[in-house]
Design an enzyme around this catalytic site. Structure first.
Site, short mmCIF file in Angstrom:
data_model
loop_
_atom_site.label_atom_id
_atom_site.label_comp_id
_atom_site.label_asym_id
_atom_site.label_seq_id
_atom_site.Cartn_x
_atom_site.Cartn_y
_atom_site.Cartn_z
N CYS A 1 0.82 -1.21 0.00
CA CYS A 1 0.00 0.00 0.00
C CYS A 1 0.86 1.27 0.00
O CYS A 1 1.60 1.52 -0.94
CB CYS A 1 -0.98 -0.06 1.17
SG CYS A 1 -2.41 1.01 1.02
N HIS A 2 0.81 2.08 1.07
CA HIS A 2 1.59 3.31 1.17
C HIS A 2 3.00 3.08 1.75
O HIS A 2 3.79 4.02 1.81
CB HIS A 2 0.86 4.35 2.03
CG HIS A 2 -0.36 4.93 1.39
ND1 HIS A 2 -1.56 4.26 1.33
CD2 HIS A 2 -0.56 6.12 0.78
CE1 HIS A 2 -2.45 5.00 0.70
NE2 HIS A 2 -1.88 6.14 0.36
#
Length: 177
Positions: free
Chosen positions: A107-108
């Site tokens: 994800c991030h």
């Protein structure tokens, strides 16, 4: 028996991106240890809502990559954004790459990898909003469920989002051996 570090900020980690890989490591017979920037507990989140607390096993001040066989970097927007501002956390991440140990980020989480300057020449994926950041840092960004990059001594496993967790966990466990 593999021992895997899970590096997270004191708050802001996307809970399912912590708990699902954690379960996968345990089911594979490994040991998972929670590393953070502070002792005590970390606050998990379900997107923007507070979720559960998790006990910290070690801090970046006391932990060393030498104690672990690999590293998992869960996402959540606030989590990697905070970690990339903590020099000891960034150095901890870089140690795994310097030692040629596998790293899995979802994800991030690649924001922390960018700060550690370890994405240049790598093919990887992430939450779509990070693609420009990753390209600017020298990575090749692709939109795939999971990407396993062996372009350097350390294997790098990346995925985009919680929907990719099944593939991410499988690839991470394989990379960790």
């Amino acid at each position: 028996m593999m021992t895997i570090a899970f590096l997270v900020a004191p708050e802001g980690v996307e809970q399912i991106e912590l708990t699902e890989p954690w379960k996968a490591i345990k089911q594979a017979g490994g040991t998972a240890l929670l590393v953070s920037t502070e002792q005590g507990h970390v606050q998990g989140f379900n997107h923007l809502d507070k979720a559960d607390h998790f006990a910290v096993d070690a801090t970046v001040d006391s932990a060393s990559s030498a104690e672990f066989d690999g590293l998992v970097l869960p996402g959540g927007v606030a989590n990697p954004d905070f970690l990339r501002t903590v020099p000891k956390a960034v150095a901890f991440v870089r140690e795994f790459f310097d030692a040629g140990k596998p790293v899995a980020a979802i994800c991030h989480a690649p924001w922390t990898l960018i700060e550690a300057d370890v994405v240049r020449g790598r093919t990887m994926t992430s939450w779509p909003s990070l693609q420009t950041d990753l390209r600017n840092a020298g990575a090749t960004w692709v939109d795939q469920e999971v990407v396993v990059c062996n372009a350097a001594p350390s294997t790098l496993v990346t995925s985009r989002k919680p929907d990719d967790l099944k593939a991410f966990c499988q690839a991470a466990v394989e990379a960790f051996g």
